[in-house]
Design an enzyme around this catalytic site. Structure first.
Site, PDB file in Angstrom:
ATOM      1  N   CYS A 159       0.797  -1.139  -0.020  1.00  0.00           N
ATOM      2  CA  CYS A 159       0.094  -0.052  -0.163  1.00  0.00           C
ATOM      3  C   CYS A 159       0.900   1.259   0.014  1.00  0.00           C
ATOM      4  O   CYS A 159       2.045   1.041   0.330  1.00  0.00           O
ATOM      5  CB  CYS A 159      -0.894   0.149   1.145  1.00  0.00           C
ATOM      6  SG  CYS A 159      -1.970  -1.329   1.421  1.00  0.00           S
ATOM      7  N   ASP A 161      18.652  37.931 -12.823  1.00  0.00           N
ATOM      8  CA  ASP A 161      17.169  38.202 -13.485  1.00  0.00           C
ATOM      9  C   ASP A 161      16.567  39.356 -13.150  1.00  0.00           C
ATOM     10  O   ASP A 161      16.676  39.750 -11.925  1.00  0.00           O
ATOM     11  CB  ASP A 161      16.161  36.792 -13.156  1.00  0.00           C
ATOM     12  CG  ASP A 161      14.863  37.314 -13.812  1.00  0.00           C
ATOM     13  OD1 ASP A 161      14.664  36.863 -14.803  1.00  0.00           O
ATOM     14  OD2 ASP A 161      14.057  37.792 -13.160  1.00  0.00           O
TER      15      ASP A 161
END
Length: 488
Positions: free
Chosen positions: A34, A440
């Site tokens: 599981c 940037d």
């Protein structure tokens, strides 16, 4: 993490969904494995076993739980956050390299022997490349069985199985159901496909997710003819190994609604992998945000909209070309330049459901373009043509299995490719979660507003505490940018 038994037990007993995909728990008394968040009553601790991959659990003789569907959990964030050979191999297996080229092809692309790759994967994941690819084929088969009306023979070959017998045996072993039983169980809730060959899928992710950041940036930078925002969904064309496709991706509270239209269904698993990579769906936002919150400057930004992802790409070579076209110009100008390139050199396709008309041209198609026809400054023309030539000749590997640092070095050696372009490609094409763009303009503006250093060297030094998640810090610093909201 699977070898930290105490931690795995705590996660399983608390049903902690944050660990879905990090490891898998199996129960020796039932023979079932599981995901950690499975809602069933937990077994006795002495009956629990833990595995690093679904393939390892399957190889040990366990079958997938029918309730929590562990095979459909988000992928481990480890493989997108690491640059070693195991992580590169896992990204390539997800992209379908083993199905197309076999284990020898995988080893050759990685530059190691087949035996070395098998030994490394087995040591870390408990399963070799064939078992890992088999687990992926089983999941692809399940998707096709449950979401389409294709004949089972077509499902088998589309999922990558070599024979109907192998397909039937694998489905029974992994899911404890025959293909027909799987289809019958799913029939009541199956959504109808929009058109022949269009498959509706659910792409899971770890919460939280900030869709405004993710889809807003993709929509704002979309190249006409190749990408569009339509009816609340981001749509784009896909260049795939055996044909092409169109992906329609819509954010929903607990998953991404994905509609894939493919010319060859054998490209399904590759298309899914590329869409997940584009949206950074295997990220672990809790780990990222917890680390970034450690900086008091970032804490309020993270708390405002947690779960930001790094918008990546479905085609790293396309992204590299677009990064050069976007040097020192606005987003609008970059889109116009890319659209002209697509109109002149892109491969036409049809899109009955929208306005997409072309695939972005690959480096081979662009290798013959006339530099004089480019509406670019001379220096930028030289940079673009040099990049295209290197990509077309295979001198720079930007693929999912590429070496990040080697790619950076070879990009940096090209004329006109400075740190901003190289790190943008590293962030969005290579997928390096620690890529950083201190030059940037948007980052410098955000730094100034927040009282951070604005010179590249000083900001890089200040950002050391954000490692290894500086690419995510970039998304938070861009939070006030006009790409941070979903379009209407």
């Amino acid at each position: 993490m699977h070898d930290d038994v105490e931690r795995c037990v705590r996660a399983a007993l608390s049903k902690d969904a944050r660990f879905d995909g990090w490891f898998f728990g199996a129960v020796v008394t039932t023979g079932i494995y599981c995901r950690p968040s499975c809602p069933v009553a937990p077994p006795k601790v002495e009956n629990m076993r833990f595995f690093p991959s679904a393939a390892a659990a399957q190889s040990a003789g366990f079958r997938a739980c029918k309730r929590c569907r562990p095979d459909a959990s988000p992928g481990s964030p480890e493989w997108n956050g690491r640059a070693d050979v195991v992580a590169r191999a896992m990204r390539m297996i997800a992209d379908g390299v083993v199905d197309r080229d076999g284990v020898p092809g995988l080893a050759a692309k990685l530059g190691y022997s087949t035996r070395h790759i098998e030994r490394q994967l087995l040591a870390e994941l408990g399963a070799g490349p064939l078992a890992l690819a088999r687990a992926q084929r089983a999941q692809t088969a399940r998707l096709l069985i449950e979401t389409s009306t294709l004949p089972m023979a077509d499902v088998a070959f589309a999922a990558g199985f070599a024979s109907i017998r192998m397909f039937n045996e694998t489905v029974r072993e992994v899911f404890a159901l025959t293909p027909t039983q799987l289809r019958n169980r799913a029939a009541c809730g199956r959504p109808a496909a929009a058109a022949p060959g269009a498959l509706p899928l659910r792409l899971p992710f770890r919460a939280p997710l900030c869709p405004g950041n993710l889809f807003g940036r993709l929509a704002a930078t979309a190249v006409p003819r190749v990408e569009e925002w339509r009816d609340g969904a981001y749509r784009r064309t896909l260049r795939l190994p055996r044909g092409h496709g169109i992906a329609t991706l819509r954010p929903l509270p607990d998953h991404i609604d994905c509609r894939l239209s493919l010319t060859d269904l054998r490209d399904l698993s590759t298309a899914i992998s590329r869409c997940r990579r584009l949206l950074d769906l295997d990220a672990d936002p809790i780990a990222v945000d917890d680390l970034l919150r450690g900086d008091p400057v970032l804490t309020p930004i993270v708390d405002k909209d947690p779960g930001r992802r790094v918008p990546r790409t479905v085609d790293p070579y396309e992204l590299a070309v677009r990064a050069v076209l976007g040097q020192r110009v606005s987003t609008v100008t970059a889109r116009i330049r890319a659209a002209r390139l697509v109109a002149a050199h892109g491969e036409p396709i049809t899109d009955p459901a929208g306005g997409l008309t072309h695939l972005f041209p690959d480096p081979v198609a662009l290798a013959s373009l006339d530099p004089a026809a480019l509406a670019l400054p001379q220096a930028r023309r030289t940079t673009l043509t040099e990049l295209i030539a290197a990509l077309a000749a295979g001198e720079i590997d930007l693929s999912v299995g590429g070496d990040w640092q080697r790619a950076r070095a070879r990009l940096s050696a090209l004329p006109g490719l400075g740190p901003w372009t190289v790190e943008t490609i590293a962030m969005r094409a290579l997928g390096d979660p620690d890529a950083f763009v201190p030059t940037d303009p948007g980052i410098r503006a955000a730094a100034r507003e927040l009282g951070l250093p604005v010179t590249p060297a000083a900001l890089t030094h200040r950002a050391a505490t954000w490692r290894p998640w500086r690419a995510y810090a970039v998304q938070y610093l861009w939070a006030t940018d006009d790409h941070s909201a979903l379009p209407g």
